[in-house]
Design an enzyme around this catalytic site. Structure first.
Site, PDB file in Angstrom:
ATOM      1  N   HIS A   1       0.932  -1.142  -0.202  1.00 26.63           N
ATOM      2  CA  HIS A   1      -0.015  -0.023  -0.030  1.00 26.63           C
ATOM      3  C   HIS A   1       0.823   1.191   0.392  1.00 26.63           C
ATOM      4  O   HIS A   1       0.329   2.306  -0.096  1.00 26.63           O
ATOM      5  CB  HIS A   1      -0.918  -0.101   1.302  1.00 26.63           C
ATOM      6  CG  HIS A   1      -0.220   0.132   2.617  1.00 26.63           C
ATOM      7  ND1 HIS A   1       0.890  -0.916   2.981  1.00 26.63           N
ATOM      8  CD2 HIS A   1      -0.008   0.872   3.640  1.00 26.63           C
ATOM      9  CE1 HIS A   1       1.268  -0.840   4.117  1.00 26.63           C
ATOM     10  NE2 HIS A   1       0.588   0.217   4.622  1.00 26.63           N
ATOM     11  N   CYS A   2       2.320   1.113   0.072  1.00 25.84           N
ATOM     12  CA  CYS A   2       3.043   2.169   0.278  1.00 25.84           C
ATOM     13  C   CYS A   2       3.946   2.474  -0.967  1.00 25.84           C
ATOM     14  O   CYS A   2       3.990   3.578  -1.513  1.00 25.84           O
ATOM     15  CB  CYS A   2       3.803   2.207   1.654  1.00 25.84           C
ATOM     16  SG  CYS A   2       2.692   2.836   2.901  1.00 25.84           S
ATOM     17  N   ILE A   3       5.022   1.708  -0.955  1.00 26.11           N
ATOM     18  CA  ILE A   3       6.101   1.884  -1.931  1.00 26.11           C
ATOM     19  C   ILE A   3       5.679   2.000  -2.996  1.00 26.11           C
ATOM     20  O   ILE A   3       6.583   2.833  -4.009  1.00 26.11           O
ATOM     21  CB  ILE A   3       7.066   0.887  -1.704  1.00 26.11           C
ATOM     22  CG1 ILE A   3       7.581   0.591  -0.071  1.00 26.11           C
ATOM     23  CG2 ILE A   3       8.335   1.240  -2.500  1.00 26.11           C
ATOM     24  CD1 ILE A   3       8.439  -0.632   0.290  1.00 26.11           C
TER      25      ILE A   3
ATOM     26  N   LEU B   1       3.261   3.556  -4.384  1.00 25.37           N
ATOM     27  CA  LEU B   1       2.304   4.806  -4.637  1.00 25.37           C
ATOM     28  C   LEU B   1       3.153   6.111  -4.112  1.00 25.37           C
ATOM     29  O   LEU B   1       3.190   7.101  -4.806  1.00 25.37           O
ATOM     30  CB  LEU B   1       1.197   4.622  -3.934  1.00 25.37           C
ATOM     31  CG  LEU B   1       0.475   3.416  -4.284  1.00 25.37           C
ATOM     32  CD1 LEU B   1      -0.803   3.199  -3.625  1.00 25.37           C
ATOM     33  CD2 LEU B   1       0.185   3.192  -5.739  1.00 25.37           C
ATOM     34  N   ASP B   2       3.751   6.146  -3.002  1.00 26.44           N
ATOM     35  CA  ASP B   2       3.905   6.881  -2.150  1.00 26.44           C
ATOM     36  C   ASP B   2       5.016   8.071  -2.805  1.00 26.44           C
ATOM     37  O   ASP B   2       4.823   9.240  -2.841  1.00 26.44           O
ATOM     38  CB  ASP B   2       4.562   6.693  -0.813  1.00 26.44           C
ATOM     39  CG  ASP B   2       3.571   6.017   0.290  1.00 26.44           C
ATOM     40  OD1 ASP B   2       2.457   6.046  -0.462  1.00 26.44           O
ATOM     41  OD2 ASP B   2       3.685   5.486   1.161  1.00 26.44           O
TER      42      ASP B   2
END
Length: 441
Positions: free
Chosen positions: A275-277, A279-280
């Site tokens: 959920h992070c790498i 996109l962020d």
């Protein structure tokens, strides 16, 4: 210190403060449990009625959490859930943990933050603390969220309510860390908000790291994940280069890791997931354009990581060609839908891209994942929903022309796989010693 701040600080200290958490997913639910464990009454808000109904019964829907933990806090009356957002008015602190995906053009998709902020604004009252936890670009809290809250409520920030940012740092399935033991970064839009947010989280987690502003807290989370994305891109690029040179990248990484200083290990893979790498980093890329700046490292890392699924499928196609079999019409088993090992979390998993690419090239694709019995509905991959995980048995394995290891779950019998598979495309370094039917990708 104003009376409003003193009041809320006292309610937090006495555990009288009611905590509302918007978004009962992989971030919100563990956070709710952490506050419940420290004596707080928590009300979870979610638009998904099925989740709310399960929570109200004390049932678990997140694999890596302990179901008896949820059942316990629900029975004790500490945790409740609702779809009624008007009840936000009852809360002293409102923590927001909603998704922040990207559009197909890799720009921030802010509608969930906007809709949640608008819902909070409808019932916002004096003395409430609002904390955004969703990963986002610097300035979201003090620009976007603040403006929505003030406009929708008629209240004034700094005078009537408090606002802060505290990035989530969940790592599903990591046995070494849980919500309570992971240091919590906190930054307020003003000093009073920062103090209150620090006080609130200190009551629930072991360590709080206070930074000077909400923007610094927002940037902290982006920096953590940009660091990982860039370094994963580096080893992915090295994997491709070393493969062309006939060098095993896993052999190189194992040796490099023995250096006691100046080296931090990252592993290559079939692409980025979670959920992070994936996109962020692009949240900062997007925001940097406002300042006339280009984030070249981030963009390059994104290009490398996004190219990995095609690299894997090309390796599969080459291996099948060597065996006299085209990819079109081949039967392929994809091993693992989850984005990381030993969890049932499919968010942004490169496995979906791999499956779609193989189908696009004419392959018949099934999957096996001991943690995901049926492929879920994903925003981008809706057409892949509803597929069932096939059993991993000798006769089943032997019936496929190739197996692609996308996720290296510990529950898989890799000796059985090697013994019965015609071709195994290994993207995770499972078979360090190689073998006649092993293709490293």
């Amino acid at each position: 210190m104003t009376d409003l701040e003193k009041n809320l600080a006292a309610r937090i200290a006495s555990r009288e403060a009611k905590v509302g958490i918007v978004g009962m997913g992989y971030v919100g639910l563990p956070l709710a449990l952490a506050f419940c464990d420290q004596g707080f009454s928590v009300l979870g808000f979610d638009v998904d009625r099925a989740k709310v109904e399960k929570l109200e019964k004390g049932e678990n829907y997140i694999q890596h959490l302990h179901g008896d933990h949820i059942e316990k806090v629900v029975k004790e009356g500490k945790l409740h859930a609702t779809t009624d957002f008007s009840r936000l008015a009852e809360m002293d602190a409102i923590l927001v943990a909603v998704p922040t995906p990207l559009t197909r053009q890799r720009e921030p998709e802010m509608r969930y933050i906007v809709m949640t902020s608008e819902a909070i604004a409808k019932t916002l009252r004096k003395g409430q603390l609002v904390v955004l936890e969703s990963t986002t670009y610097p300035g979201t809290t003090d620009e976007l969220v603040r403006a929505i809250l003030e406009k929708g409520s008629g209240l004034t920030f700094g005078q009537d309510f408090f606002l802060a940012f505290s990035p989530e740092r969940e790592d599903p399935g990591n046995p070494s860390f849980e919500t309570r033991t992971i240091p919590k970064v906190v930054g307020g839009v003003d000093e009073a908000s920062g103090r209150l947010a620090e006080t609130l989280y200190q009551a629930a987690v072991a360590k709080v790291v206070r930074v000077g502003s909400a923007r610094a807290a927002e940037a902290t989370k982006l920096t953590e994940n940009i660091f990982r994305a860039v370094n994963i891109a580096l080893v992915n690029e090295l994997k491709v280069v070393y493969d062309r040179m006939g060098i095993d990248v896993w052999d190189v990484l194992d040796a490099a890791e023995t250096k006691p200083f100046g080296f931090m290990r990252f592993n290559p893979g079939p692409g980025l997931g979670g959920h992070c790498i994936p996109l962020d980093p692009f949240y900062l890329t997007w925001k940097a354009r406002e300042y006339g700046l280009a984030t070249r490292f981030i963009e390059l890392a994104g290009e490398v990581n996004l190219a990995m699924p095609r690299y894997v499928v090309d390796k599969l196609q080459g291996a099948l060609n060597d065996a006299g079999k085209p990819l079109k019409g081949a039967k392929v088993l994809l091993l693992g839908l989850a984005y990381k090992k030993n969890v049932g979390d499919p968010r942004e998993s490169p496995s979906f891209e791999l499956m779609d690419l193989m189908i696009e090239r004419g392959a018949e694709v099934d999957y096996h994942d001991p943690h995901i019995p049926e492929s879920p509905h994903m925003r981008r991959w809706a057409h892949l929903a509803g597929r069932k995980s096939v059993p991993l048995e000798a006769a089943v394995i032997a019936g496929y022309d190739a197996v692609v290891i996308s996720t290296d779950h510990a529950a898989v019998d890799y000796d059985l796989l090697r013994e019965h598979a015609k071709i195994v495309v290994d993207t995770r370094g499972v078979y360090r010693e190689g073998g006649p039917n092993i293709v490293k990708a």
